[in-house]
Design an enzyme around this catalytic site. Structure first.
Site, short mmCIF file in Angstrom:
data_model
loop_
_atom_site.label_atom_id
_atom_site.label_comp_id
_atom_site.label_asym_id
_atom_site.label_seq_id
_atom_site.Cartn_x
_atom_site.Cartn_y
_atom_site.Cartn_z
N SER A 140 0.84 -1.19 0.00
CA SER A 140 0.00 0.00 0.00
C SER A 140 0.87 1.24 0.00
O SER A 140 2.09 1.16 0.15
CB SER A 140 -0.94 0.00 1.20
OG SER A 140 -0.26 0.53 2.32
N LYS A 141 0.21 2.36 -0.13
CA LYS A 141 0.91 3.64 -0.23
C LYS A 141 1.87 3.88 0.92
O LYS A 141 2.88 4.56 0.76
CB LYS A 141 -0.14 4.76 -0.23
CG LYS A 141 -0.37 5.35 -1.60
CD LYS A 141 -1.27 6.56 -1.48
CE LYS A 141 -1.39 7.27 -2.81
NZ LYS A 141 -2.45 8.23 -2.85
N ARG A 142 1.54 3.32 2.06
CA ARG A 142 2.40 3.53 3.23
C ARG A 142 3.80 2.95 3.04
O ARG A 142 4.74 3.32 3.71
CB ARG A 142 1.76 2.91 4.47
CG ARG A 142 0.86 3.87 5.23
CD ARG A 142 0.12 3.15 6.31
NE ARG A 142 -0.84 2.21 5.75
CZ ARG A 142 -0.94 0.94 6.10
NH1 ARG A 142 -0.16 0.44 7.02
NH2 ARG A 142 -1.86 0.17 5.54
N HIS A 143 3.93 2.03 2.10
CA HIS A 143 5.23 1.37 1.92
C HIS A 143 6.07 2.04 0.83
O HIS A 143 7.02 1.47 0.34
CB HIS A 143 5.03 -0.10 1.56
CG HIS A 143 4.15 -0.81 2.54
ND1 HIS A 143 2.93 -1.33 2.20
CD2 HIS A 143 4.30 -1.02 3.86
CE1 HIS A 143 2.38 -1.86 3.27
NE2 HIS A 143 3.19 -1.69 4.29
#
Ligand code: GLU
Length: 492
Positions: A259-262
């Site tokens: 996801s974007k967090r990564h």
């Protein structure tokens, strides 16, 4: 029957790398079987519309080199459509959904539901408190035609739900996962038409896939739990269901859904950083699909001829950015140098190393520089960190080996000799530089590491780097002399 597949994104504003893979697998299957690949826009959730999202989507697909045969396209900057099964934007198909919902209402396979949000929340809360799965309690399932009519006339807002039979198994075969059996008691009476008159995804997807004659639905595994509802809809509409292929998620290195967090997950992020589309496509093709042998480098043509659904894995593939970087580096080294130089120029301008004018006037020099540096690039924007040796006057030696080399006893003499020979050389190019090296070897007896490493450190501050004669040619006489002088004055 010829293969017809589709990529059906919701226009959320960016294309996730997982969606790119879904698009790619659809495309590969279509190309392999001489079928058609359709791009449909699923914008039924009007609360989540993002300005410019369709344009961005089409740009990303074009960049990636995954063209569709039918669907939404851009022509001269205007969004339009091609193909005989349109409209291909769901919000332009409302009358079609209404026609089919009418049929379901008539057969009793769908019903009006007038329950307020408050009532639904209350029901769910009670069910949760009692330890049951929260689910619509069927309150409006048995309303009579007259009651429905009366409520509509009174202006009560309503949705239309699918009327699932009780305790009935729904069965389908997923091409990758095999047989799936779900009992209707575990599923909600899905809303098909929302109170704003728009269909839900679940209804629109079935109607559209049928009317667009889709043969294989290839999509992410997050849609697997919804598929029984879709399969039931096909049944009650009297339509043959397509084949279903649910692709496993792309995982990060911690085995969690990417996801974007990564970090970067949007196709445009990779484009901006200077990944080559063919590298990204090659890389994502291999997350979840494997060829018959251990090869890793595949052109699009090779992917088309070798791709098969049988070799798509059931388990989630890992997005390993190191592997992507290795692959991108491979493609950067193989690419036409003009292409890489053109990609590098905006980054060099932005970093303040060159102006637009330099980019034109010194283009050939820039190309030589990119040629010398490209084997060290994982992605093109990294060039700004690798070219300071060509642009900055100051030399900052690396800690460790470079510092030790600068302390060598013969360095001052070596630099004097080098300075003189460079000043006197007729031309400065790879051949003349190699000649200078040979002369120094012969005259001074400095060989191998005693010769090349000190010169490299004196000129660049690093003990390692691209081919020395090549970078010296690119630096040119003036720059070489001033760098030698800088080292003589400041570093030894
Ligand atoms: N609109 C859905 C999405 O955004 C498509 C799901 C499907 O392919 O059926 O992922």
């Amino acid at each position: 029957m010829s293969v017809r597949v589709r990529f059906a994104p919701s226009p959320t504003g960016f294309v996730h790398i997982g969606s790119l893979r879904t698009a790619l697998y659809n495309y590969l299957l279509a190309r392999k079987h001489n079928g058609k690949y359709v791009l449909r826009i699923e914008d039924t959730d009007q609360t989540r519309l993002v300005e410019g999202a369709i344009e961005n989507l089409l740009d990303s697909m074009e960049w990636a080199g995954i063209p569709h045969d039918e669907g939404v396209v851009m022509e001269n900057g205007v969004i339009t459509e091609k193909g005989e099964y349109g409209p291909y934007i769901q919000s332009n198909r409302l009358d079609i959904y209404h026609k089919h919902i009418k049929a379901l209402l008539e057969t009793g396979d769908a019903y009006h539901c007038f329950c307020s949000k408050e009532r639904l929340d209350e029901v769910r809360e009670k069910q949760r408190a009692a330890g049951q799965t929260a689910k619509y309690d069927g309150h409006c399932r048995e309303l009579t035609k007259e009651e429905v009519q009366k409520n509509i006339e009174a202006g009560m807002p309503y949705v239309i739900r699918l009327k699932l039979p009780e305790n009935t198994d729904i069965v389908f075969d997923d091409v990758i996962r095999g047989r799936v059996v779900v009992n209707t008691d575990e599923i909600d009476d899905q809303v098909l038409i929302k109170s704003d008159g728009f269909p839900t995804y679940h209804f629109a997807v079935v109607v559209d896939d049928h009317l667009m004659k889709i043969t294989h639905v290839i999509r992410g595994e997050e849609w697997l739990p919804s598929t029984p509802k879709h399969v039931y809809l096909y049944q009650v509409l009297g339509w043959e269901a397509p084949k279903f292929v649910h692709l496993s998620n792309i995982l990060n290195t911690d085995k969690k859904k990417l996801s974007k967090r990564h970090g970067d997950v949007a196709v445009e992020d990779f484009a901006k950083k200077g990944y080559l589309p063919e590298a990204l496509v090659n890389f994502i093709a291999l997350i979840g699909w494997s060829p018959e042998d251990a090869r890793e480098i595949f052109s699009m043509e090779e992917l088309i001829s070798e791709f098969s659904l049988e070799r798509v894995s059931r388990s989630g593939g890992v997005f390993d950015v190191n592997k992507l970087n290795w692959m991108n580096n491979h493609y950067i080294q193989k690419a036409d140098i003009g292409r890489i130089t053109k990609m590098a120029i905006p980054h060099l301008i932005k970093a303040g190393y060159i102006t637009e004018k330099d980019a034109e006037e010194r283009y050939e020099w820039l190309e030589d520089m990119v040629l010398a540096i490209r084997e060290r690039l994982d992605y093109v924007s990294q060039i700004v960190d690798k070219v300071d040796i060509f642009f900055k006057d100051e030399i900052v030696p690396d800690e460790g080996e470079a510092m030790e080399i600068l302390k060598l006893e013969h360095i001052p003499h070596l630099l004097d000799v080098l300075h003189e020979k460079i000043s006197n050389a007729e031309t400065i190019d790879i051949a003349s530089i190699k000649k200078i090296f040979k002369e120094i070897q012969k005259e001074e007896g400095y060989k191998g590491p005693k010769l090349f490493k000190p010169i490299r450190v004196a000129l660049t501050g690093s003990a390692q780097g691209p081919d020395l004669p090549l970078i010296m040619q690119i630096m040119g006489r003036e720059n070489l002399l001033s760098r030698i002088e800088y080292t003589q004055k400041n570093l030894i």
